[in-house]
Design a protein around this motif. Structure first.
Motif, PDB file in Angstrom:
ATOM      1  N   PHE A 235     -82.438  21.209  34.534  1.00  0.00           N
ATOM      2  CA  PHE A 235     -83.450  20.880  35.555  1.00  0.00           C
ATOM      3  C   PHE A 235     -84.865  21.170  35.095  1.00  0.00           C
ATOM      4  O   PHE A 235     -85.816  20.768  35.739  1.00  0.00           O
ATOM      5  CB  PHE A 235     -83.151  21.617  36.867  1.00  0.00           C
ATOM      6  N   MET A 236     -85.017  21.891  33.977  1.00  0.00           N
ATOM      7  CA  MET A 236     -86.359  22.188  33.474  1.00  0.00           C
ATOM      8  C   MET A 236     -86.600  21.399  32.184  1.00  0.00           C
ATOM      9  O   MET A 236     -85.955  21.679  31.161  1.00  0.00           O
ATOM     10  CB  MET A 236     -86.490  23.685  33.174  1.00  0.00           C
ATOM     11  N   PRO A 237     -87.485  20.402  32.211  1.00  0.00           N
ATOM     12  CA  PRO A 237     -87.740  19.667  30.969  1.00  0.00           C
ATOM     13  C   PRO A 237     -88.105  20.649  29.858  1.00  0.00           C
ATOM     14  O   PRO A 237     -88.956  21.523  30.043  1.00  0.00           O
ATOM     15  CB  PRO A 237     -88.927  18.770  31.330  1.00  0.00           C
ATOM     16  N   THR A 238     -87.429  20.528  28.727  1.00  0.00           N
ATOM     17  CA  THR A 238     -87.574  21.517  27.653  1.00  0.00           C
ATOM     18  C   THR A 238     -87.771  20.781  26.326  1.00  0.00           C
ATOM     19  O   THR A 238     -86.958  19.917  25.991  1.00  0.00           O
ATOM     20  CB  THR A 238     -86.283  22.384  27.570  1.00  0.00           C
TER      21      THR A 238
ATOM     22  N   GLY B  92     -80.152  18.864  27.712  1.00  0.00           N
ATOM     23  CA  GLY B  92     -80.697  18.721  29.069  1.00  0.00           C
ATOM     24  C   GLY B  92     -79.974  17.622  29.820  1.00  0.00           C
ATOM     25  O   GLY B  92     -79.523  17.805  30.961  1.00  0.00           O
ATOM     26  N   ALA B  93     -79.835  16.467  29.167  1.00  0.00           N
ATOM     27  CA  ALA B  93     -79.132  15.346  29.799  1.00  0.00           C
ATOM     28  C   ALA B  93     -77.662  15.688  30.012  1.00  0.00           C
ATOM     29  O   ALA B  93     -77.078  15.402  31.071  1.00  0.00           O
ATOM     30  CB  ALA B  93     -79.257  14.099  28.918  1.00  0.00           C
ATOM     31  N   ALA B  94     -77.068  16.337  29.016  1.00  0.00           N
ATOM     32  CA  ALA B  94     -75.630  16.661  29.104  1.00  0.00           C
ATOM     33  C   ALA B  94     -75.351  17.650  30.230  1.00  0.00           C
ATOM     34  O   ALA B  94     -74.395  17.484  30.994  1.00  0.00           O
ATOM     35  CB  ALA B  94     -75.144  17.231  27.766  1.00  0.00           C
ATOM     36  N   LYS B  95     -76.203  18.672  30.357  1.00  0.00           N
ATOM     37  CA  LYS B  95     -75.955  19.686  31.391  1.00  0.00           C
ATOM     38  C   LYS B  95     -76.326  19.175  32.785  1.00  0.00           C
ATOM     39  O   LYS B  95     -75.723  19.593  33.781  1.00  0.00           O
ATOM     40  CB  LYS B  95     -76.705  20.982  31.071  1.00  0.00           C
TER      41      LYS B  95
ATOM     42  N   ALA C  65     -87.096  29.971  34.301  1.00  0.00           N
ATOM     43  CA  ALA C  65     -87.254  28.515  34.351  1.00  0.00           C
ATOM     44  C   ALA C  65     -88.079  28.048  35.543  1.00  0.00           C
ATOM     45  O   ALA C  65     -88.173  26.861  35.804  1.00  0.00           O
ATOM     46  CB  ALA C  65     -85.882  27.838  34.375  1.00  0.00           C
ATOM     47  N   MET C  66     -88.681  28.991  36.261  1.00  0.00           N
ATOM     48  CA  MET C  66     -89.572  28.548  37.338  1.00  0.00           C
ATOM     49  C   MET C  66     -90.743  27.825  36.685  1.00  0.00           C
ATOM     50  O   MET C  66     -91.186  28.220  35.603  1.00  0.00           O
ATOM     51  CB  MET C  66     -90.084  29.740  38.124  1.00  0.00           C
TER      52      MET C  66
END
Ligand code: COA
Length: 269
Positions: free
Chosen positions: A151-154, A161-164, A253-254
Motif C-alpha cells: 500500500f506504500m509506493p516504494t 508491491g504489486a504481488a503483495k 509506512a505512514m
C-alpha cells in the motif's frame, strides 16, 4: 515473552510455506512454542531439516517437505505429506516470497513475473490446495504474509508491491468465500524485520543506522514480535477477525513519517 498459554494451539497442525528462515521461521517458532505441529515447505530440503531440528529436536512437532510454491504438483505432494505426517491441517501460513531491489526501468519482465509467481500465485496455489484439508477439520485459518510495499509506493519495489497488493486482495476475497466453511483468512504486513533475508536484500549498504534513526520507534521489528502477532491472528482470540491485514510496521509506512520524524528530531535538537 508471550501473553498466551503455552498449550493454546495444542493438537493444531500448521503448514508454513517459506518456513525455513526469517519471519516465517519466527512464526513457526511461536506456533510450536504454543503446542502446534508445523510442516515447513520451501525449496531446499537441507535448510528445512535444519529449521525443523531447531524447532523440535525430536522431530515430533516440526518436519520439512521440499517444494517450490510455483510448482503446483510438487506443492500438492508436499502438502499431502504434511497432512499425512501430522494427521490433518488447521492453519496455513503463506510466507514464501521473493524479492530484490530493482528499478522498474531495469527490471526484466521475467524478474517481475518471478516475484508475482512466488508471492501471489504461490499464495493462491497453497490456499487452494489446502482448502479441502481445512474443510475436513471443520474449518481453520489462513495467514498471508504481506508487506507494507502493498500500500506504500516504494522505490525499486514495483514487483513485490504489486504481488503483495494482490495477496491482500486474495485475503479479502477468500475470507468472503470461505467464511461459510469456518475458514478465517487474515494477513500480516510487517515493516522491516531485523536479521532476515529480506532486510539483507532490501537495505542499501551502509544505510542501517540512518534508516533506524528515521523510524518513529527508532528500530525495526523482530521475528519474535511478528511471531507473537501471527500467533494472536491464528488463535481463537482472533476468532472474529477475517478478511483484514494487520500492519505491524511501527508506523514506518505512514505517509512521509520518516521525513517528518527526521525533520522534527533535527528541529528539537
Ligand atoms: N535484480 C534484477 N533482476 C533480478 C534480480 C536482481 N537482483 N534477481 C533476479 N532477477 C531476475 C533475473 O534476472 C531473471 O530474469 P531474466 O530471466 O529476465 O534474466 C528473473 O529475475 C528470475 O531470476 P532467477 O534467479 O532465475 O529466479 P529464481 O526463481 O531462481 O529466484 C528470485 C527467485 C528472483 C525471487 C530470487 O531472488 C530468490 O530466489 N530469492 C530468495 C527468496 C527471497 O527473495 N527472500 C526475501 C523475501 S523478502
Amino acid at each position: 515473552m508471550s501473553i498466551f498459554k503455552s498449550d493454546i494451539l495444542q493438537g493444531k497442525v500448521a503448514i508454513i510455506t517459506g518456513g525455513g528462515s526469517g519471519i516465517n521461521l519466527g512464526i513457526a517458532k511461536a506456533l510450536v512454542d504454543h503446542g502446534a505441529s508445523v510442516a515447513l515447505i520451501s525449496r531446499t530440503q537441507s535448510k528445512l531439516d535444519a529449521a525443523a531440528e531447531q524447532l523440535s529436536p525430536d522431530g515430533s512437532q516440526a518436519k520439512g517437505f521440499a517444494a517450490d510454491v510455483r510448482d503446483v504438483d510438487a506443492l500438492k505432494g508436499a502438502i499431502e505429506k504434511s497432512v499425512e505426517a501430522f494427521g490433518g491441517l488447521d492453519i496455513l501460513v503463506n510466507g514464501a516470497a521473493g524479492n530484490f531491489l530493482a528499478p522498474a526501468a531495469a527490471l526484466s519482465p521475467n524478474g517481475f513475473k518471478s516475484v508475482m509467481d512466488i508471492d501471489t500465485l504461490g499464495t493462491f496455489n497453497a490456499s487452494r490446495l489446502c482448502f479441502e484439508h481445512l474443510q475436513k477439520r471443520g474449518g481453520g485459518v489462513i495467514l498471508n504474509v504481506s508487506a507494507t510495499q502493498a500500500f506504500m509506493p516504494t522505490p525499486m519495489q514495483v514487483h513485490p508491491g504489486a504481488a503483495k497488493a494482490a495477496v491482500d486482495k486474495i485475503t479479502e476475497d477468500l475470507a468472503l468465500e470461505w467464511g461459510p466453511f469456518n475458514i478465517r483468512v487474515v494477513g500480516i504486513a510487517p515493516g522491516g524485520v531485523e536479521g532476515t533475508e529480506g532486510m539483507k536484500r532490501l537495505m542499501p549498504p551502509g544505510m542501517d543506522e540512518k534508516m533506524r534513526a528515521a523510524l518513529p520507534l527508532g528500530r525495526f521489528t523482530t521475528t519474535e514480535e511478528i511471531g507473537q502477532v501471527a500467533l494472536f491472528l491464528v488463535s481463537p482470540a482472533a476468532g472474529y477477525i477475517t478478511g483484514t491485514t494487520l500492519v505491524v510496521d511501527g508506523a514506518s509506512a505512514m505517509p512521509l513519517s520518516g521525513v517528518f520524524w527526521t525533520a522534527m528530531r533535527q528541529w528539537g535538537g
